[in-house]
Scaffold this motif. Structure first.
Motif, short mmCIF file in Angstrom:
data_model
loop_
_atom_site.label_atom_id
_atom_site.label_comp_id
_atom_site.label_asym_id
_atom_site.label_seq_id
_atom_site.Cartn_x
_atom_site.Cartn_y
_atom_site.Cartn_z
N THR A 86 -7.06 6.44 9.28
CA THR A 86 -7.83 6.25 8.05
C THR A 86 -7.06 5.38 7.05
OG1 THR A 86 -8.90 8.39 8.33
CG2 THR A 86 -8.92 7.44 6.11
N PHE A 87 -5.79 5.68 6.86
CA PHE A 87 -5.00 4.92 5.89
C PHE A 87 -4.75 3.48 6.37
CE2 PHE A 87 -4.27 9.05 4.07
CZ PHE A 87 -4.14 8.78 2.71
N PHE A 120 0.87 -1.17 0.00
CA PHE A 120 0.00 0.00 0.00
C PHE A 120 0.91 1.23 0.00
CE2 PHE A 120 -2.57 3.33 1.81
CZ PHE A 120 -3.89 3.04 1.46
N GLN A 131 -3.83 11.46 9.53
CA GLN A 131 -4.64 10.55 8.71
C GLN A 131 -4.28 9.09 8.92
OE1 GLN A 131 -3.25 12.52 5.12
NE2 GLN A 131 -5.37 13.07 4.61
N ALA A 143 -6.85 1.78 8.12
CA ALA A 143 -8.13 1.09 7.88
C ALA A 143 -8.26 0.70 6.41
CB ALA A 143 -9.29 1.98 8.31
N TYR A 144 -7.90 1.62 5.50
CA TYR A 144 -7.95 1.29 4.07
C TYR A 144 -7.03 0.12 3.75
CZ TYR A 144 -10.49 5.54 2.69
OH TYR A 144 -11.42 6.52 2.51
N ALA A 145 -5.82 0.15 4.28
CA ALA A 145 -4.85 -0.91 3.99
C ALA A 145 -5.35 -2.26 4.50
CB ALA A 145 -3.50 -0.56 4.62
N LYS A 146 -5.93 -2.25 5.69
CA LYS A 146 -6.42 -3.52 6.25
C LYS A 146 -7.62 -4.06 5.47
CE LYS A 146 -6.11 -4.38 10.63
NZ LYS A 146 -6.22 -4.38 12.09
N LYS A 147 -8.48 -3.18 4.98
CA LYS A 147 -9.61 -3.62 4.16
C LYS A 147 -9.11 -4.28 2.87
CE LYS A 147 -13.13 -0.36 5.74
NZ LYS A 147 -14.01 0.79 5.36
N GLY A 148 -8.00 -3.79 2.34
CA GLY A 148 -7.44 -4.36 1.11
C GLY A 148 -6.54 -5.55 1.34
N SER A 188 -0.05 8.33 -0.30
CA SER A 188 -0.03 9.46 -1.22
C SER A 188 0.95 10.51 -0.73
CB SER A 188 -1.43 10.06 -1.33
OG SER A 188 -1.80 10.64 -0.10
#
Length: 352
Positions: free
Chosen positions: A97-98, A84, A94, A100-105, A87
């Motif tokens: 938030t990031f 991952f 943040q 959480a995004y990484a874990k979802k993916g 940006s």
């Protein structure tokens, strides 16, 4: 093949290792080259029955000679995991938030760009300075260590993207006085003295042939002493001259230059709108810059992306991997694996 494997391997970055295909067989060879190292370097012959035993043998060699652990990184789970990439606008606020995004993916690795941590301007224009972004990390190392600990606690390993061989054209290594350790791709000797007044010089006379000097506009830059100068064109017959000269490029300070002074074409990065040049790998500037990046990495990163690895002087088959290695040796703990923009023989031990 699936049954047997054989290799000649350098036990340091110095041997020139290669192979040649013949009729029905290959020759594998290692040699020492003048100008790099003629004494005190070695090579090893590895032969094994199949892939895994070959890797066992290579692992033994890496341990015996204190080399980066290329086998360990290839066999580890990290180098087989997806990454991952954060940006350029990421801030520590943040992080949740990031994560959480990484874990979802399902990502287990997270790469920071060096500019997420230190100041940058445009395309790599401050490389080499590596001043902390105090707006994001007011306590510098302590704040970065805290952030990386949070990411690791979430089961994600953070990694660092670097440009270890680049020097920004707006960094303190370039302006107002250009460092002599910046790489030059061609050397030229002044045939006439240059006064300090910027209005008095529109041509530069040199002793050496100018043919094949760069004509791509962003790369038409010369360095003499601590000053950078641009040119529009040059003569290809004696007397050799650079034409359409402008002085004090990239806000360097114009200086007087005596007849006989040696300078050359600055080794500017050719990608896009150039914002950097390359350091001279034959100087100690790689260690100096590498130590700044290592200070960042050693705050808790786990792997490394050695971008810009092609940005070294000739011979490339030596300097690509050795430039990486000079930086790699400063990293604690040793990276789980490395990525790189260019790979040569010795790089096998670092770039999985």
């Amino acid at each position: 093949d699936e049954k047997n494997a054989v290799a000649v391997v350098g036990t340091s970055p110095y041997p020139d290792v290669d192979h040649e295909e013949r009729t029905g067989y290959r020759t594998l060879n290692a040699d020492l080259v003048a100008g790099i190292k003629l004494r005190g370097a070695g090579a090893a012959l590895i032969a094994a029955a199949g892939k895994e035993k070959f890797l066992d043998a290579m692992d033994a060699l890496e341990k015996d000679f204190g080399l980066p652990r290329g086998v360990e990184s290839r066999r580890g789970a990290a180098s087989k995991s997806s990454i991952f990439h954060l940006s350029s606008g990421f801030s520590p606020a943040q992080a949740d938030t990031f994560i959480a995004y990484a874990k979802k993916g399902g990502f287990r690795l997270m790469t920071f760009n060096y500019s997420n941590v230190v100041r940058e301007r445009g395309s790599w224009r401050l490389c080499g300075d590596y001043d902390w972004r105090e707006d994001l990390f007011p306590n510098k190392e302590a704040d970065l260590k805290s952030l990386l600990s949070k990411i690791k606690a979430a089961g994600i390993t953070p990694g660092l993207h670097t440009l270890h061989s680049h020097i920004g054209l707006e960094s303190r290594y370039v302006t107002p006085v250009a460092d002599p350790r910046l790489n030059k791709t061609r050397r030229f000797t002044l045939a006439q003295a240059m006064p300090p007044d910027t209005n008095d010089v529109v041509e530069i006379a040199v002793q050496e042939p100018t043919a094949d000097a760069p004509l791509y506009k962003p790369c038409r830059v010369l360095q003499f002493g601590g000053e950078l100068l641009s040119y529009e064109n040059y003569t290809t017959e004696p007397p050799y001259k650079f034409l359409g000269v402008k002085r004090g490029v990239w806000k360097t300070t114009p200086q007087p230059h005596e007849k006989g002074q040696i300078g050359g074409v600055l080794d500017i990065s050719e990608f896009g709108s150039p914002g950097s040049c390359y350091l001279d790998q034959n100087s100690d500037l790689q260690e100096e810059v590498g130590a700044k990046l290592a200070n960042i990495y050693n705050c808790g990163f786990g792997y490394l992306y050695l971008d810009g690895s092609e940005g070294v002087n000739r011979p490339f088959n030596f300097h690509v991997a050795n430039g990486q290695y000079r930086f790699w040796k400063m990293l604690r703990p040793e990276p789980l694996f490395g990525e790189g923009a260019a790979k040569t023989h010795f790089g096998w031990h670092m770039l999985a």
